[in-house]
Scaffold this motif. Structure first.
Motif, PDB file in Angstrom:
ATOM      1  N   ALA A 148      -6.970  -3.631   6.164  1.00 64.38           N
ATOM      2  CA  ALA A 148      -6.355  -3.293   7.456  1.00 64.38           C
ATOM      3  C   ALA A 148      -5.291  -2.210   7.283  1.00 64.38           C
ATOM      4  O   ALA A 148      -5.195  -1.284   8.095  1.00 64.38           O
ATOM      5  N   ARG A 149      -4.481  -2.314   6.241  1.00 64.27           N
ATOM      6  CA  ARG A 149      -3.444  -1.308   5.993  1.00 64.27           C
ATOM      7  C   ARG A 149      -4.072   0.042   5.645  1.00 64.27           C
ATOM      8  O   ARG A 149      -3.590   1.082   6.090  1.00 64.27           O
ATOM      9  N   LEU A 150      -5.120   0.028   4.844  1.00 60.91           N
ATOM     10  CA  LEU A 150      -5.786   1.289   4.485  1.00 60.91           C
ATOM     11  C   LEU A 150      -6.404   1.936   5.720  1.00 60.91           C
ATOM     12  O   LEU A 150      -6.336   3.155   5.892  1.00 60.91           O
TER      13      LEU A 150
ATOM     14  N   VAL B 159       0.883  -1.167   0.000  1.00 64.41           N
ATOM     15  CA  VAL B 159       0.000   0.000   0.000  1.00 64.41           C
ATOM     16  C   VAL B 159       0.914   1.208   0.000  1.00 64.41           C
ATOM     17  O   VAL B 159       1.687   1.409   0.927  1.00 64.41           O
ATOM     18  N   ASP B 160       0.878   1.986  -1.064  1.00 63.83           N
ATOM     19  CA  ASP B 160       1.716   3.174  -1.214  1.00 63.83           C
ATOM     20  C   ASP B 160       0.870   4.405  -0.895  1.00 63.83           C
ATOM     21  O   ASP B 160       0.166   4.932  -1.761  1.00 63.83           O
ATOM     22  N   ALA B 161       0.922   4.834   0.366  1.00 63.56           N
ATOM     23  CA  ALA B 161       0.101   5.963   0.800  1.00 63.56           C
ATOM     24  C   ALA B 161       0.514   7.256   0.120  1.00 63.56           C
ATOM     25  O   ALA B 161      -0.321   8.099  -0.191  1.00 63.56           O
ATOM     26  N   GLY B 162       1.809   7.425  -0.121  1.00 60.50           N
ATOM     27  CA  GLY B 162       2.308   8.651  -0.740  1.00 60.50           C
ATOM     28  C   GLY B 162       1.764   8.868  -2.136  1.00 60.50           C
ATOM     29  O   GLY B 162       1.476   9.987  -2.534  1.00 60.50           O
ATOM     30  N   ARG B 163       1.634   7.789  -2.887  1.00 61.99           N
ATOM     31  CA  ARG B 163       1.116   7.891  -4.252  1.00 61.99           C
ATOM     32  C   ARG B 163      -0.368   7.566  -4.319  1.00 61.99           C
ATOM     33  O   ARG B 163      -0.988   7.690  -5.367  1.00 61.99           O
ATOM     34  N   GLY B 164      -0.947   7.113  -3.225  1.00 59.89           N
ATOM     35  CA  GLY B 164      -2.376   6.832  -3.174  1.00 59.89           C
ATOM     36  C   GLY B 164      -2.779   5.635  -4.008  1.00 59.89           C
ATOM     37  O   GLY B 164      -3.774   5.689  -4.713  1.00 59.89           O
ATOM     38  N   LEU B 165      -2.000   4.536  -3.910  1.00 58.41           N
ATOM     39  CA  LEU B 165      -2.345   3.349  -4.689  1.00 58.41           C
ATOM     40  C   LEU B 165      -1.863   2.075  -4.029  1.00 58.41           C
ATOM     41  O   LEU B 165      -1.083   2.099  -3.096  1.00 58.41           O
TER      42      LEU B 165
END
Length: 110
Positions: free
Chosen positions: A51-53, A18-24
Motif C-alpha cells: 500500500a505504501r509503495l 518505506v524510504d522513497a528517497g533511498r529507494g528501499l
C-alpha cells in the motif's frame, strides 16, 4: 524494492519504513533479533508495504532542464519551475524567499 536491515541498541521493537528517497524498505530491529524473524515480520506486513509503495508519487528526474513540482503542486497548467542548477553544486536545498512564496534557488519560472 531492496530491503535494509539495521540493528539498533535503542530499538525496543521492530519497525518498518518505506524510504522513497533511498529507494528501499528499512527494517530496524533490536540487537539480538535473528534475521529470519525480521524477514517474517516484513512478510506479515506485506500488505502495508504494498500500500505504501502504491501511494508513492512517481519518481522525477532532477536534472538540468527538468520540470519539477513546486510545493507538491503539478505546475503543468500554471507556471512550471525548471531546474537550472549549477553543475557540481553541493546541494539543492537552498531556497530563496520571494514575498510569501518560496522557490528553489537555481530553479527559474519558465
Amino acid at each position: 524494492m531492496p530491503l535494509e536491515l539495521r540493528e539498533s541498541a535503542r530499538a525496543r521493537r521492530m519497525t518498518l519504513r518505506v524510504d522513497a528517497g533511498r529507494g528501499l524498505i528499512q527494517v530496524v530491529i533490536p540487537v539480538g533479533v535473528p534475521e529470519a524473524e525480521a524477514l517474517r515480520f516484513v512478510g506479515r506486513h506485506d500488505g502495508w508495504v504494498r500500500a505504501r509503495l502504491a501511494a508513492l508519487p512517481p519518481q522525477l528526474p532532477f536534472t538540468h532542464g527538468a520540470v519539477v513540482p513546486y510545493l507538491g503542486i503539478d505546475q503543468s497548467s500554471g507556471t512550471p519551475r525548471t531546474c537550472a542548477g549549477r553543475p557540481g553544486a553541493r546541494t539543492a536545498r537552498s531556497w530563496s524567499a520571494a514575498g510569501r512564496s518560496m522557490s528553489p534557488a537555481g530553479c527559474a519560472t519558465s
